[in-house]
Design a protein around this motif. Structure first.
Motif, mmCIF file in Angstrom:
data_model
loop_
_atom_site.group_PDB
_atom_site.id
_atom_site.type_symbol
_atom_site.label_atom_id
_atom_site.label_comp_id
_atom_site.label_asym_id
_atom_site.label_seq_id
_atom_site.Cartn_x
_atom_site.Cartn_y
_atom_site.Cartn_z
ATOM 1 N N LYS A 109 -8.626 -16.194 -4.333
ATOM 2 C CA LYS A 109 -9.376 -15.176 -3.615
ATOM 3 C C LYS A 109 -8.899 -13.786 -4.012
ATOM 4 C CE LYS A 109 -10.358 -17.926 0.540
ATOM 5 N NZ LYS A 109 -10.198 -17.994 2.022
ATOM 6 N N PHE A 110 -9.818 -12.826 -3.966
ATOM 7 C CA PHE A 110 -9.460 -11.426 -4.166
ATOM 8 C C PHE A 110 -8.608 -10.967 -2.992
ATOM 9 C CE2 PHE A 110 -10.208 -6.864 -3.698
ATOM 10 C CZ PHE A 110 -10.008 -6.414 -4.989
ATOM 11 N N LEU A 111 -7.528 -10.256 -3.289
ATOM 12 C CA LEU A 111 -6.608 -9.785 -2.260
ATOM 13 C C LEU A 111 -6.642 -8.271 -2.190
ATOM 14 C CD1 LEU A 111 -3.545 -12.050 -3.160
ATOM 15 C CD2 LEU A 111 -5.169 -12.410 -1.285
ATOM 16 N N CYS A 112 -6.769 -7.733 -0.998
ATOM 17 C CA CYS A 112 -6.792 -6.286 -0.811
ATOM 18 C C CYS A 112 -6.074 -5.961 0.495
ATOM 19 C CB CYS A 112 -8.229 -5.774 -0.779
ATOM 20 S SG CYS A 112 -8.372 -3.976 -0.677
ATOM 21 N N ARG A 113 -4.790 -5.610 0.362
ATOM 22 C CA ARG A 113 -3.996 -5.288 1.549
ATOM 23 C C ARG A 113 -2.703 -4.615 1.097
ATOM 24 N NH1 ARG A 113 -3.359 -11.183 1.566
ATOM 25 N NH2 ARG A 113 -1.196 -11.792 1.161
ATOM 26 N N THR A 114 -1.926 -4.160 2.045
ATOM 27 C CA THR A 114 -0.616 -3.580 1.747
ATOM 28 C C THR A 114 0.435 -4.682 1.786
ATOM 29 O OG1 THR A 114 -1.240 -1.427 2.638
ATOM 30 C CG2 THR A 114 1.107 -1.898 2.493
ATOM 31 N N VAL A 115 1.332 -4.661 0.798
ATOM 32 C CA VAL A 115 2.371 -5.692 0.716
ATOM 33 C C VAL A 115 3.749 -5.047 0.645
ATOM 34 C CG1 VAL A 115 0.834 -7.315 -0.453
ATOM 35 C CG2 VAL A 115 2.278 -5.793 -1.816
ATOM 36 N N GLY A 116 4.751 -5.800 1.066
ATOM 37 C CA GLY A 116 6.124 -5.350 0.957
ATOM 38 C C GLY A 116 6.698 -5.658 -0.409
ATOM 39 N N LEU A 117 7.529 -4.747 -0.906
ATOM 40 C CA LEU A 117 8.165 -4.912 -2.207
ATOM 41 C C LEU A 117 9.637 -4.566 -2.104
ATOM 42 C CD1 LEU A 117 5.559 -2.957 -4.372
ATOM 43 C CD2 LEU A 117 5.739 -5.445 -4.239
ATOM 44 N N THR A 118 10.438 -5.228 -2.930
ATOM 45 C CA THR A 118 11.830 -4.851 -3.111
ATOM 46 C C THR A 118 11.981 -4.260 -4.500
ATOM 47 O OG1 THR A 118 12.605 -6.640 -1.672
ATOM 48 C CG2 THR A 118 14.218 -5.647 -3.152
ATOM 49 N N VAL A 119 12.608 -3.098 -4.584
ATOM 50 C CA VAL A 119 12.830 -2.445 -5.870
ATOM 51 C C VAL A 119 14.006 -3.114 -6.562
ATOM 52 C CG1 VAL A 119 13.344 -0.267 -7.029
ATOM 53 C CG2 VAL A 119 11.937 -0.275 -4.951
ATOM 54 N N GLY A 120 13.817 -3.452 -7.823
ATOM 55 C CA GLY A 120 14.861 -4.144 -8.563
ATOM 56 C C GLY A 120 15.466 -3.286 -9.647
ATOM 57 N N ALA A 121 15.162 -3.648 -10.903
ATOM 58 C CA ALA A 121 15.770 -2.982 -12.053
ATOM 59 C C ALA A 121 15.571 -1.482 -12.018
ATOM 60 C CB ALA A 121 15.185 -3.551 -13.337
ATOM 61 N N GLN A 122 16.611 -0.759 -12.370
ATOM 62 C CA GLN A 122 16.542 0.695 -12.376
ATOM 63 C C GLN A 122 16.011 1.217 -13.704
ATOM 64 O OE1 GLN A 122 17.410 3.035 -9.468
ATOM 65 N NE2 GLN A 122 16.452 1.075 -9.039
ATOM 66 N N SER A 123 15.205 2.252 -13.621
ATOM 67 C CA SER A 123 14.576 2.888 -14.781
ATOM 68 C C SER A 123 14.106 4.247 -14.302
ATOM 69 C CB SER A 123 13.388 2.051 -15.267
ATOM 70 O OG SER A 123 12.364 2.055 -14.274
ATOM 71 N N GLU A 124 13.510 5.024 -15.212
ATOM 72 C CA GLU A 124 12.955 6.311 -14.794
ATOM 73 C C GLU A 124 11.778 6.116 -13.835
ATOM 74 O OE1 GLU A 124 14.676 8.696 -15.211
ATOM 75 O OE2 GLU A 124 15.558 8.836 -17.203
ATOM 76 N N PHE A 125 11.170 4.934 -13.844
ATOM 77 C CA PHE A 125 10.071 4.644 -12.926
ATOM 78 C C PHE A 125 10.572 4.347 -11.511
ATOM 79 C CE2 PHE A 125 8.605 3.208 -17.131
ATOM 80 C CZ PHE A 125 7.419 3.893 -17.254
ATOM 81 N N THR A 126 11.729 3.733 -11.397
ATOM 82 C CA THR A 126 12.189 3.238 -10.101
ATOM 83 C C THR A 126 13.358 4.013 -9.514
ATOM 84 O OG1 THR A 126 13.585 1.639 -11.279
ATOM 85 C CG2 THR A 126 11.404 0.879 -10.566
#
Length: 221
Positions: A109-126
């Motif tokens: 099914k198509f999913l459209c909602r807010t989800v929880g995330l844990t930040v992992g590997a460090q980079s300029e993005f994270t």
């Protein structure tokens, strides 16, 4: 700092991504997929979400053959930065800039909602979050189930290249993976949409640190 946002037929998040970069202070150019070169001096390329080419064949597969994608590959091979979100993540895997593949969601099914995330590997993005930070971002996908063979998954884990994990896996992705980095940590593919979480008026701002830190890190000294 200069950013380019690629636009394919069917892209529907290109303006959102451009605005997110602009709010963080970047000079942004939107680039049509038929172009053969990126604007001069581009620091980061954004590949937006949406349904490039209607998601026919495999999601992102046709877009990965567009002329501009060859320029994006050259950009990353030179050490340039690239951010692929949702369909953009699919394009990055189809163009072999990142390993693995995005399959149909486990629940079909198509999913459209807010989800929880844990930040992992460090980079300029994270780096704007700090390692192990917990954030919430929206998802909107039908084919977000990240799959790879065991050897690839072990390599991603061992090299610290898993940038984001779902706290409650919505789509069946291997090892709860929501986003991964390239070997040089300058290419990020992720299914959740940080560009949809940069304005308090839209009810969420957890995407702001990604763009703010990236733009600040790549800005001229």
């Amino acid at each position: 700092m200069k950013a380019a946002v690629i636009v394919f037929p069917g892209s529907n998040c290109d303006r959102d991504l451009a605005v997110a970069f602009e709010r963080a202070g970047a000079d942004v150019t939107r680039v049509w997929h038929k172009e053969t070169d990126l604007p001069e001096g581009v620091d980061v390329v954004g590949i937006p979400g949406g349904f490039s080419y209607g998601d026919y064949l495999r999601c992102g597969a046709i877009a990965a053959q567009s002329p501009i994608c060859r320029a994006v590959v050259r950009h990353t091979e030179r050490g340039g930065y690239a951010l692929g979100i949702c369909n953009g993540f699919q394009v990055l895997t189809e163009a072999r800039m990142l390993p693995g593949v995005l399959m149909r969601n486990a629940g079909l099914k198509f999913l459209c909602r807010t989800v929880g995330l844990t930040v992992g590997a460090q980079s300029e993005f994270t780096a704007g979050y700090g390692e192990a930070a917990e954030i919430a971002l929206p998802i909107a996908h039908h084919d977000g189930n990240y799959r790879a063979d065991a050897e690839t998954l072990d390599r991603l884990e061992g090299e610290g290249r898993v940038a984001f994990r779902y706290t409650d896996n919505p789509n069946g992705s291997d090892r709860d993976i929501a986003g991964i980095l390239s070997e040089n940590r300058r290419v990020l593919g992720m299914m959740p949409h940080p560009e949809r979480a940069v304005d308090a008026g839209h009810g969420a701002t957890d995407g702001q640190p990604l763009f703010a830190h990236l733009v600040g890190a790549l800005a001229p000294a």
